[in-house]
Write a protein that holds these residues in place. Structure first.
Motif, PDB file in Angstrom:
ATOM      1  N   ALA A 137       0.868  -1.184   0.000  1.00  0.00           N
ATOM      2  CA  ALA A 137       0.000   0.000   0.000  1.00  0.00           C
ATOM      3  C   ALA A 137       0.903   1.232   0.000  1.00  0.00           C
ATOM      4  CB  ALA A 137      -0.908  -0.006   1.223  1.00  0.00           C
ATOM      5  N   TRP A 138       0.751   2.056  -1.043  1.00  0.00           N
ATOM      6  CA  TRP A 138       1.586   3.258  -1.177  1.00  0.00           C
ATOM      7  C   TRP A 138       0.726   4.503  -0.974  1.00  0.00           C
ATOM      8  CZ3 TRP A 138       1.428   6.284  -6.053  1.00  0.00           C
ATOM      9  CH2 TRP A 138       2.229   7.433  -5.983  1.00  0.00           C
ATOM     10  N   GLU A 139       1.155   5.381  -0.081  1.00  0.00           N
ATOM     11  CA  GLU A 139       0.443   6.619   0.195  1.00  0.00           C
ATOM     12  C   GLU A 139       0.708   7.612  -0.940  1.00  0.00           C
ATOM     13  OE1 GLU A 139      -0.095   9.792   3.880  1.00  0.00           O
ATOM     14  OE2 GLU A 139       1.844   8.805   3.571  1.00  0.00           O
ATOM     15  N   LYS A 140      -0.235   7.688  -1.872  1.00  0.00           N
ATOM     16  CA  LYS A 140      -0.045   8.515  -3.055  1.00  0.00           C
ATOM     17  C   LYS A 140      -0.399   9.977  -2.823  1.00  0.00           C
ATOM     18  CE  LYS A 140      -4.683   7.628  -4.910  1.00  0.00           C
ATOM     19  NZ  LYS A 140      -5.450   7.095  -6.052  1.00  0.00           N
ATOM     20  N   ASP A 141      -1.182  10.245  -1.779  1.00  0.00           N
ATOM     21  CA  ASP A 141      -1.686  11.608  -1.548  1.00  0.00           C
ATOM     22  C   ASP A 141      -1.697  11.880  -0.049  1.00  0.00           C
ATOM     23  OD1 ASP A 141      -2.935  14.044  -1.551  1.00  0.00           O
ATOM     24  OD2 ASP A 141      -4.622  13.423  -2.808  1.00  0.00           O
ATOM     25  N   LYS A 142      -0.964  12.916   0.372  1.00  0.00           N
ATOM     26  CA  LYS A 142      -0.921  13.270   1.790  1.00  0.00           C
ATOM     27  C   LYS A 142      -2.076  14.193   2.174  1.00  0.00           C
ATOM     28  CE  LYS A 142       2.984  14.056   3.796  1.00  0.00           C
ATOM     29  NZ  LYS A 142       4.297  14.616   4.197  1.00  0.00           N
ATOM     30  N   GLY A 143      -2.778  14.711   1.176  1.00  0.00           N
ATOM     31  CA  GLY A 143      -3.869  15.631   1.445  1.00  0.00           C
ATOM     32  C   GLY A 143      -5.189  14.925   1.681  1.00  0.00           C
ATOM     33  N   TYR A 175      24.674  -5.378  19.458  1.00  0.00           N
ATOM     34  CA  TYR A 175      25.554  -4.384  18.853  1.00  0.00           C
ATOM     35  C   TYR A 175      25.078  -3.977  17.457  1.00  0.00           C
ATOM     36  CZ  TYR A 175      28.819  -5.454  22.598  1.00  0.00           C
ATOM     37  OH  TYR A 175      29.393  -5.620  23.833  1.00  0.00           O
ATOM     38  N   LEU A 176      25.303  -2.704  17.148  1.00  0.00           N
ATOM     39  CA  LEU A 176      24.946  -2.197  15.825  1.00  0.00           C
ATOM     40  C   LEU A 176      25.707  -2.945  14.734  1.00  0.00           C
ATOM     41  CD1 LEU A 176      23.493  -0.150  14.019  1.00  0.00           C
ATOM     42  CD2 LEU A 176      25.346   1.462  14.457  1.00  0.00           C
ATOM     43  N   THR A 177      26.944  -3.327  15.020  1.00  0.00           N
ATOM     44  CA  THR A 177      27.747  -4.038  14.022  1.00  0.00           C
ATOM     45  C   THR A 177      27.205  -5.432  13.726  1.00  0.00           C
ATOM     46  OG1 THR A 177      29.218  -4.764  15.826  1.00  0.00           O
ATOM     47  CG2 THR A 177      29.883  -2.803  14.554  1.00  0.00           C
ATOM     48  N   ASP A 178      26.368  -5.970  14.633  1.00  0.00           N
ATOM     49  CA  ASP A 178      25.794  -7.303  14.412  1.00  0.00           C
ATOM     50  C   ASP A 178      24.416  -7.250  13.766  1.00  0.00           C
ATOM     51  OD1 ASP A 178      28.017  -8.424  15.601  1.00  0.00           O
ATOM     52  OD2 ASP A 178      27.105  -8.450  17.603  1.00  0.00           O
ATOM     53  N   VAL A 179      23.896  -6.041  13.616  1.00  0.00           N
ATOM     54  CA  VAL A 179      22.551  -5.889  13.054  1.00  0.00           C
ATOM     55  C   VAL A 179      22.602  -6.072  11.535  1.00  0.00           C
ATOM     56  CG1 VAL A 179      20.658  -4.246  12.695  1.00  0.00           C
ATOM     57  CG2 VAL A 179      21.803  -4.368  14.902  1.00  0.00           C
ATOM     58  N   GLN A 180      21.551  -6.637  10.971  1.00  0.00           N
ATOM     59  CA  GLN A 180      21.433  -6.795   9.532  1.00  0.00           C
ATOM     60  C   GLN A 180      21.671  -5.458   8.835  1.00  0.00           C
ATOM     61  OE1 GLN A 180      18.443  -9.600   7.247  1.00  0.00           O
ATOM     62  NE2 GLN A 180      17.401  -7.734   7.799  1.00  0.00           N
ATOM     63  N   THR A 181      22.470  -5.475   7.765  1.00  0.00           N
ATOM     64  CA  THR A 181      22.890  -4.224   7.127  1.00  0.00           C
ATOM     65  C   THR A 181      21.734  -3.459   6.479  1.00  0.00           C
ATOM     66  OG1 THR A 181      23.431  -5.464   5.122  1.00  0.00           O
ATOM     67  CG2 THR A 181      25.219  -5.059   6.687  1.00  0.00           C
ATOM     68  N   GLY A 182      20.628  -4.110   6.217  1.00  0.00           N
ATOM     69  CA  GLY A 182      19.492  -3.441   5.603  1.00  0.00           C
ATOM     70  C   GLY A 182      18.201  -3.789   6.305  1.00  0.00           C
ATOM     71  N   LEU A 183      17.125  -3.219   5.795  1.00  0.00           N
ATOM     72  CA  LEU A 183      15.811  -3.418   6.389  1.00  0.00           C
ATOM     73  C   LEU A 183      14.925  -4.245   5.456  1.00  0.00           C
ATOM     74  CD1 LEU A 183      15.152   0.244   7.575  1.00  0.00           C
ATOM     75  CD2 LEU A 183      15.999  -1.647   8.966  1.00  0.00           C
ATOM     76  N   VAL A 184      14.228  -5.214   6.007  1.00  0.00           N
ATOM     77  CA  VAL A 184      13.256  -5.977   5.224  1.00  0.00           C
ATOM     78  C   VAL A 184      12.121  -5.030   4.828  1.00  0.00           C
ATOM     79  CG1 VAL A 184      11.584  -7.861   5.279  1.00  0.00           C
ATOM     80  CG2 VAL A 184      13.819  -8.146   6.374  1.00  0.00           C
ATOM     81  N   PRO A 185      11.765  -4.947   3.558  1.00  0.00           N
ATOM     82  CA  PRO A 185      10.685  -4.037   3.133  1.00  0.00           C
ATOM     83  C   PRO A 185       9.369  -4.388   3.820  1.00  0.00           C
ATOM     84  CG  PRO A 185      11.923  -4.849   1.238  1.00  0.00           C
ATOM     85  CD  PRO A 185      12.376  -5.648   2.416  1.00  0.00           C
ATOM     86  N   ARG A 186       8.610  -3.364   4.171  1.00  0.00           N
ATOM     87  CA  ARG A 186       7.277  -3.542   4.737  1.00  0.00           C
ATOM     88  C   ARG A 186       6.234  -3.288   3.643  1.00  0.00           C
ATOM     89  NH1 ARG A 186       6.014   0.349   8.377  1.00  0.00           N
ATOM     90  NH2 ARG A 186       4.631  -0.972   9.601  1.00  0.00           N
ATOM     91  N   THR A 187       4.982  -3.601   3.934  1.00  0.00           N
ATOM     92  CA  THR A 187       3.928  -3.438   2.927  1.00  0.00           C
ATOM     93  C   THR A 187       3.289  -2.058   2.961  1.00  0.00           C
ATOM     94  OG1 THR A 187       2.325  -4.424   4.443  1.00  0.00           O
ATOM     95  CG2 THR A 187       3.367  -5.897   2.840  1.00  0.00           C
ATOM     96  N   TRP A 188       3.654  -1.219   3.927  1.00  0.00           N
ATOM     97  CA  TRP A 188       3.133   0.151   3.982  1.00  0.00           C
ATOM     98  C   TRP A 188       4.255   1.114   3.631  1.00  0.00           C
ATOM     99  CZ3 TRP A 188      -0.255   3.635   3.370  1.00  0.00           C
ATOM    100  CH2 TRP A 188      -0.134   4.896   3.945  1.00  0.00           C
ATOM    101  N   TRP A 189       4.078   1.856   2.520  1.00  0.00           N
ATOM    102  CA  TRP A 189       5.073   2.830   2.070  1.00  0.00           C
ATOM    103  C   TRP A 189       4.449   4.218   2.170  1.00  0.00           C
ATOM    104  CZ3 TRP A 189       7.484   0.455  -3.009  1.00  0.00           C
ATOM    105  CH2 TRP A 189       8.066  -0.782  -2.683  1.00  0.00           C
TER     106      TRP A 189
END
Length: 614
Positions: free
Chosen positions: A180-186, A303-317
């Motif tokens: 789901a992509w937020e196409k309009d903020k208004g 630790y931050l160094t042990d955290v996955q380097t990226g984020l798994v995409p979510r379904t709300w954009w």
């Protein structure tokens, strides 16, 4: 009893569609064997557009993307999406290059909302829309790589039908997610409920295994800012994990622990989340936190160094992350085409396509979009180092927006979209920002403070305010350039139809365009032959394995057969296609060169009659 698959049924599902007028969304039903539907069109290559890359300067910082080699193996086609997809999947030269090799398909088809937009008709009846999409999805499935994905962008009108249709074409187990992509903020006040989002269906041939090849999203600075280092751990910033106790466990996980303060603690009615050995190992390694005073329950550090380097995409954009329609129209296309009033009704922001292309592909991969519109997909793909293929039906859109926009991208005349990124907000204090305060937090604090004291001259001069501002001082680094121009694309259009069906005669006919090289290329494509280059030492026009094709615009005679037979090598056969065939020629060719045949045009290419337009 055999299990039945759930399928979507609609009017004339067993029929096919052909355009009623070139360059417009208008269709009529025909039999699937009608040559007007079956004919494979070829691509007519027009000019090639070459861009130039701007050298680097000290004015900007440059991202890694700015150093990618600009792609020049791209294809921009003027033509109807169904015919373009047929060409890509059936013309041998194109099929070899694209079938099974497209990494990412993104399409933003007509939404079927019964509205008429300036740039295209968007009022197709449901059954026509479904048939149109089904036929195109089948072609796109052939083009998609095994590790690829297809993203279909829709709104609420057809998404539920499309979901079932894509289950039918790709398989329900190939469904990945609905974004789901937020196409309009208004907010619109002239409707029952103000629509704020579109939906994007994602399918992948590899199903759930696609997660092994899709890319993660980059981590945000605000997320990394949560990690602190209050004890100056040499391994860097860390975050407190879950509380050290759990509701369930074994007696092994209930034991006394002596804190650095000397206090001995044992969880009452609960269990430690670690074993005695695990705690001892983490404690010896300095990975346990007992609080600033050494008297808190133990928590193992993350630790931050042990955290996955990226984020798994979510379904709300949301729009802040992925852009919105007004951003694309007001801040980008309007500036790119100031001379055109209302340049495009619903352009997609480059940030949206940037996210999709990042997740689903890598530099050098092929990205396909057969509903080009304003050209956002191709523009972003070029800026991200991908190869691309795109087509647009409407010549007015093609010449006014799509091609000019892509030319601007190549020549580095498009500073908007994802071309540039604002510099990063960084600490500019003397002693550093306090723990837990990010540069963004400090900038917001300064902004609010300025608003609060704007009407108080004395307060502005106060030592306290000056001290607060000094303690929250930040600055922006240089603007980052992600794209410097360069690369190129081939412009092409679809060849005219060479085969037609005349209902009044109930037979297939050659069109007026079926002559010369156009006829040769059409016959080769529809028979599955690869064209031979002009410098090849053959009198033949095309080849398929050991079979050689010769197209004769006129009468096939035994003399022509004898001449062709003298030009082949042992093991080769002849396919002679002609608009007229003299008696005895077929037998003469079969006898002279075994395995050869004569094709009478048009009947032997498309044998069709009876109800072709019903």
């Amino acid at each position: 009893m055999t299990a039945q698959r759930l399928q979507l049924t609609w009017y004339n599902k067993d029929k096919a569609l052909i355009p009623t007028e070139t360059g417009k969304y208008g269709y009529m039903w025909v039999d699937p064997s009608d040559p007007r539907y079956c004919e494979t069109h070829t691509l007519v290559l027009d000019d090639y557009v070459q861009g130039s890359q701007t050298p680097k300067s000290d004015e900007f910082a440059y991202s890694e993307r700015a150093d990618l080699e600009p792609q020049d193996d791209n294809l921009l086609i003027l033509g109807e999406s169904g015919d373009v997809l047929e060409a890509l999947t059936r013309v041998p030269e194109l099929a070899e290059k694209y079938v099974g090799k497209v990494k990412l398909i993104y399409i933003d088809p007509p939404f079927n909302t019964a509205q008429t937009f300036a740039s295209y008709e968007d009022n197709l009846e449901h059954s026509i829309w479904l048939t149109m999409m089904r036929d195109r999805l089948h072609h796109m499935k052939k083009l998609l790589a095994d590790d690829g994905s297809i993203w279909v962008h829709l709104d609420d009108v057809e998404v539920h039908r499309m979901r079932v249709l894509m289950d039918e074409v790709f398989g329900a187990d190939r469904f990945i997610a609905t974004v789901a992509w937020e196409k309009d903020k208004g907010r619109r006040n002239d409707t029952d409920i103000s629509g704020a989002h579109d939906l994007i269906l994602i399918y992948a041939p590899s199903g759930r295994q696609w997660k092994n090849v899709r890319n993660l999203l980059p981590r945000l600075a605000s997320q990394d800012a949560r990690y602190q280092n209050p004890d100056n751990d040499p391994r860097g910033p860390w975050l407190q994990g879950d509380n050290g106790t759990a509701k369930s466990g074994t007696e092994k996980n209930r034991f006394p622990v002596t804190l650095p303060s000397g206090r001995v603690v044992t969880p009452k009615g609960r269990y430690w989340r670690f074993s005695p050995e695990g705690l001892a190992e983490a404690r010896a390694d300095g990975r346990v936190w007992f609080g600033k005073d050494g008297d808190s329950l133990p928590v193992i550090k993350r630790y931050l160094t042990d955290v996955q380097t990226g984020l798994v995409p979510r379904t709300w954009w949301n729009a802040d992350e992925a852009g919105h329609n007004q951003e694309a129209k007001r801040d980008h296309l309007n500036k790119m085409f100031p001379e055109v009033e209302n340049p495009f009704s619903t352009p997609k922001p480059e940030r949206l396509l940037e996210r999709i292309i990042h997740i689903g592909s890598n530099p050098g991969d092929i990205v396909l979009d057969v509903f080009a519109g304003s050209g956002t997909t191709a523009a972003v793909a070029q800026k991200m180092g991908r190869r691309w293929v795109t087509c647009e039906l409407l010549e007015s859109t093609f010449t006014t927006f799509t091609r000019p926009r892509l030319e601007k991208v190549l020549n580095d005349h498009d500073p908007g979209g994802i071309t540039r990124t604002r510099g990063e907000r960084v600490d500019a204090t003397v002693d550093g920002l306090p723990d837990g305060v990010s540069p963004e937090d400090a900038a917001k604090f300064t902004s609010v403070l300025n608003k609060l004291i704007k009407d108080d001259p004395e307060l502005k001069k106060s030592v306290e305010v000056k001290t607060l501002k000094a303690a929250s001082k930040t600055r922006r680094t240089k603007e980052v350039l992600n794209w410097r121009g360069g690369g190129g694309f081939q412009v092409a259009h679809l060849s005219p139809a060479c085969f037609d069906y005349a209902p009044e005669l109930d037979r297939v006919m050659l069109t007026a365009a079926a002559t010369g090289q156009t006829l040769i290329e059409s016959v080769a494509a529809n028979l599955g032959f690869t064209l031979l280059h002009a410098d090849d030492d053959y009198v033949f026009d095309a080849r398929r394995g050991n079979a050689l094709l010769k197209v004769v615009e006129g009468v096939a005679t035994t003399e022509i057969v004898d001449w062709l037979a003298s030009k082949i090598q042992p093991g080769e056969t002849i396919v002679l296609a002609a608009t007229t065939v003299m008696d005895g020629v077929r037998q003469h060719l079969r006898k002279l060169v075994k395995g050869s045949r004569v094709v009478a045009l048009p009947d032997d290419v498309f044998r069709y009659s009876e109800g072709g337009d019903q």
